[in-house]
Write a protein that holds these residues in place. Structure first.
Motif, PDB file in Angstrom:
ATOM      1  N   TYR A 252      -7.109  -1.105  -0.543  1.00 46.72           N
ATOM      2  CA  TYR A 252      -5.730  -1.590  -0.645  1.00 46.72           C
ATOM      3  C   TYR A 252      -5.679  -3.113  -0.639  1.00 46.72           C
ATOM      4  O   TYR A 252      -6.401  -3.780   0.095  1.00 46.72           O
ATOM      5  N   PHE A 253      -4.753  -3.653  -1.491  1.00 46.54           N
ATOM      6  CA  PHE A 253      -4.396  -5.065  -1.432  1.00 46.54           C
ATOM      7  C   PHE A 253      -2.990  -5.204  -2.003  1.00 46.54           C
ATOM      8  O   PHE A 253      -2.459  -4.292  -2.661  1.00 46.54           O
ATOM      9  N   SER A 254      -2.350  -6.325  -1.747  1.00 48.10           N
ATOM     10  CA  SER A 254      -0.999  -6.584  -2.235  1.00 48.10           C
ATOM     11  C   SER A 254      -0.938  -7.978  -2.829  1.00 48.10           C
ATOM     12  O   SER A 254      -1.751  -8.848  -2.491  1.00 48.10           O
ATOM     13  N   VAL A 255       0.051  -8.168  -3.709  1.00 51.35           N
ATOM     14  CA  VAL A 255       0.316  -9.463  -4.319  1.00 51.35           C
ATOM     15  C   VAL A 255       1.634  -9.967  -3.764  1.00 51.35           C
ATOM     16  O   VAL A 255       2.657  -9.269  -3.809  1.00 51.35           O
ATOM     17  N   ALA A 256       1.623 -11.173  -3.210  1.00 50.10           N
ATOM     18  CA  ALA A 256       2.801 -11.724  -2.551  1.00 50.10           C
ATOM     19  C   ALA A 256       3.909 -12.004  -3.566  1.00 50.10           C
ATOM     20  O   ALA A 256       3.653 -12.282  -4.737  1.00 50.10           O
ATOM     21  N   GLY A 257       5.143 -11.917  -3.100  1.00 53.18           N
ATOM     22  CA  GLY A 257       6.309 -12.195  -3.933  1.00 53.18           C
ATOM     23  C   GLY A 257       7.357 -11.100  -3.811  1.00 53.18           C
ATOM     24  O   GLY A 257       7.131 -10.059  -3.174  1.00 53.18           O
TER      25      GLY A 257
ATOM     26  N   GLY B   5      -2.561  -4.846   5.301  1.00 53.99           N
ATOM     27  CA  GLY B   5      -3.296  -5.156   4.097  1.00 53.99           C
ATOM     28  C   GLY B   5      -3.588  -6.606   3.887  1.00 53.99           C
ATOM     29  O   GLY B   5      -3.178  -7.492   4.626  1.00 53.99           O
ATOM     30  N   ALA B   6      -4.359  -6.811   2.822  1.00 55.65           N
ATOM     31  CA  ALA B   6      -4.734  -8.138   2.370  1.00 55.65           C
ATOM     32  C   ALA B   6      -3.711  -8.601   1.360  1.00 55.65           C
ATOM     33  O   ALA B   6      -3.567  -8.015   0.290  1.00 55.65           O
ATOM     34  N   SER B   7      -2.977  -9.641   1.682  1.00 52.35           N
ATOM     35  CA  SER B   7      -1.967 -10.174   0.790  1.00 52.35           C
ATOM     36  C   SER B   7      -2.548 -11.342   0.015  1.00 52.35           C
ATOM     37  O   SER B   7      -3.027 -12.321   0.606  1.00 52.35           O
TER      38      SER B   7
ATOM     39  N   LEU C 207     -11.724 -15.768   0.371  1.00 55.91           N
ATOM     40  CA  LEU C 207     -12.123 -14.369   0.333  1.00 55.91           C
ATOM     41  C   LEU C 207     -11.254 -13.574   1.297  1.00 55.91           C
ATOM     42  O   LEU C 207     -11.020 -13.995   2.427  1.00 55.91           O
ATOM     43  N   THR C 208     -10.794 -12.410   0.842  1.00 58.55           N
ATOM     44  CA  THR C 208      -9.998 -11.513   1.674  1.00 58.55           C
ATOM     45  C   THR C 208     -10.605 -10.130   1.593  1.00 58.55           C
ATOM     46  O   THR C 208     -10.749  -9.569   0.502  1.00 58.55           O
ATOM     47  N   GLU C 209     -10.977  -9.571   2.736  1.00 55.03           N
ATOM     48  CA  GLU C 209     -11.604  -8.258   2.758  1.00 55.03           C
ATOM     49  C   GLU C 209     -10.543  -7.172   2.587  1.00 55.03           C
ATOM     50  O   GLU C 209      -9.473  -7.224   3.208  1.00 55.03           O
ATOM     51  N   LEU C 210     -10.839  -6.173   1.759  1.00 56.01           N
ATOM     52  CA  LEU C 210      -9.924  -5.077   1.486  1.00 56.01           C
ATOM     53  C   LEU C 210     -10.205  -3.909   2.417  1.00 56.01           C
ATOM     54  O   LEU C 210     -11.348  -3.656   2.791  1.00 56.01           O
ATOM     55  N   GLN C 211      -9.113  -3.169   2.768  1.00 54.51           N
ATOM     56  CA  GLN C 211      -9.210  -2.022   3.658  1.00 54.51           C
ATOM     57  C   GLN C 211      -9.298  -0.728   2.849  1.00 54.51           C
ATOM     58  O   GLN C 211      -8.641  -0.577   1.817  1.00 54.51           O
ATOM     59  N   LEU C 212     -10.127   0.183   3.332  1.00 53.47           N
ATOM     60  CA  LEU C 212     -10.309   1.468   2.664  1.00 53.47           C
ATOM     61  C   LEU C 212      -9.115   2.369   2.943  1.00 53.47           C
ATOM     62  O   LEU C 212      -8.697   2.540   4.099  1.00 53.47           O
ATOM     63  N   LEU C 213      -8.547   2.952   1.885  1.00 48.80           N
ATOM     64  CA  LEU C 213      -7.426   3.858   2.035  1.00 48.80           C
ATOM     65  C   LEU C 213      -7.931   5.259   2.399  1.00 48.80           C
ATOM     66  O   LEU C 213      -9.030   5.661   1.989  1.00 48.80           O
ATOM     67  N   PRO C 214      -7.132   6.030   3.141  1.00 43.92           N
ATOM     68  CA  PRO C 214      -7.575   7.378   3.509  1.00 43.92           C
ATOM     69  C   PRO C 214      -7.566   8.319   2.296  1.00 43.92           C
ATOM     70  O   PRO C 214      -6.805   8.146   1.349  1.00 43.92           O
ATOM     71  N   GLY C 215      -8.440   9.305   2.367  1.00 43.51           N
ATOM     72  CA  GLY C 215      -8.475  10.307   1.302  1.00 43.51           C
ATOM     73  C   GLY C 215      -9.205   9.821   0.070  1.00 43.51           C
ATOM     74  O   GLY C 215      -9.740   8.714  -0.006  1.00 43.51           O
ATOM     75  N   ARG C 216      -9.187  10.688  -0.912  1.00 43.18           N
ATOM     76  CA  ARG C 216      -9.871  10.413  -2.170  1.00 43.18           C
ATOM     77  C   ARG C 216      -8.837  10.159  -3.251  1.00 43.18           C
ATOM     78  O   ARG C 216      -7.863  10.918  -3.384  1.00 43.18           O
TER      79      ARG C 216
END
Length: 336
Positions: free
Chosen positions: A305-310, A206-208, A180-189
């Protein structure tokens, strides 16, 4: 105490009853009120049974002794005198014997009642003792030999444990490779899907994720009243170059500036049976694989936010910005 009252059966029974009540209070003094009440009811039921049994014992009247001093009936031979030491049982001895027979039966009934009370009061300890003996027997039993592997049958895959990846704290999580990887809230709407790009922002740490097949778990207090039917994942692009009317090819004032684009992947929502405050977000296409890059999970008016490695090779992951006197425009990158 019994010797002092043995001449009076009723008084002896009452003495035994009082002694049984006293011992019950003494042995179950540390128990709860409900358990004490149940034991007292069981004892009183046994006492009532003994009393009913005692009332039903009908002592037969002593048999009439033969009258030796009166005239004998006609044609009846004279009774033979009894031998020395062999006489008829006296009334007192017969009552004494019947009394002790009833006392023994009453004592047996009280003993059975005491055993019943002990089992009721100690049932939890007996259950735990039985479980301990059962587990000990399993641990000491000889191990079964492992079956020989078959060349024609594939090995059985390990059975996953349900609920092992459920989070314990509220938040938004991505599930990937049994972690499990917790995601961070991005600023704004996040903007409407009809708007090409959002306002510029900086990415958080971010969570990779190791691959492009993520699933998401949403754990919130308001899930029961605010559950979604659909969600989406949008592409986050980096502003790599900026053109303006003042200086062509000018780089942005900040190197790490990003925007949310309107390229999205549709996702569905499913409930999690183990927790009513949790639901799962997964892609509508089971074969979807997100290319390496940066993304935002959109849940109504919030983006995570999250990212995919590569190595990033998707041209949608970058964008160029053009600033003119008429406004700001964006264009796709020629190279990612």
């Amino acid at each position: 105490m019994i010797d002092t009252v043995k001449s009076d059966p009723e008084l002896m029974r009452r003495t035994v009853y009082d002694l049984a009540r006293h011992k019950l209070q003494e042995q179950l003094g540390s128990s709860g009120p409900a358990e004490m009440k149940q034991a007292e009811l069981a004892l009183e039921a046994a006492i009532r049974g003994v009393e009913q049994f005692s009332q039903e014992q009908i002592f037969p009247a002593p048999s009439m002794a033969p009258q030796l001093d009166g005239p004998l009936p006609p044609y009846s031979p004279r009774p033979t005198p009894l031998a020395a030491g062999v006489g008829l049982e006296s009334v007192a001895e017969r009552r004494h014997r019947l009394f002790w027979t009833a006392a023994k039966r009453s004592g047996g009934v009280l003993l059975i009642a005491a055993l019943f009370v002990a089992v009721v009061s100690q049932r939890e300890r007996l259950d735990s003792l039985g479980k301990a003996v059962h587990s000990y027997g399993k641990s000491t039993s000889p191990e079964q030999p492992a079956p020989s592997p078959s060349l024609n049958l594939p090995p059985n895959p390990p059975t996953p444990q349900p609920g092992s990846l459920l989070p314990r704290e509220y938040g938004i999580y991505a599930v990937g490779d049994s972690s499990l990887t917790e995601l961070q809230l991005l600023p704004g709407r996040p903007p409407d899907i009809r708007i090409a790009v959002s306002a510029a922002f900086k990415l958080p740490r971010g969570a990779s994720l190791p691959n492009g097949h993520p699933k998401f778990l949403v754990f919130r207090r308001d899930v029961a009243t605010n559950i979604l039917e659909r969600a989406e994942v949008r592409v986050i692009a980096k502003i790599t170059r900026e053109f303006s009317s003042e200086a062509a090819g000018k780089r942005p004032g900040e190197d790490d500036v990003w925007v949310i684009r309107n390229f999205s992947y549709s996702h569905r929502v499913s409930p999690v049976p183990e927790n009513s405050e949790m639901y799962e977000v997964h892609s509508e296409d089971p074969g979807l694989e997100l290319p390496p890059g940066n993304y935002a999970l959109i849940l109504k008016n919030q983006a995570y936010y999250f990212s995919v490695a590569g190595e990033i090779a998707d041209p949608r992951q970058c964008i160029e910005r053009v600033v003119t006197t008429n406004g700001t425009f964006y264009s796709a990158c020629k190279k990612p």
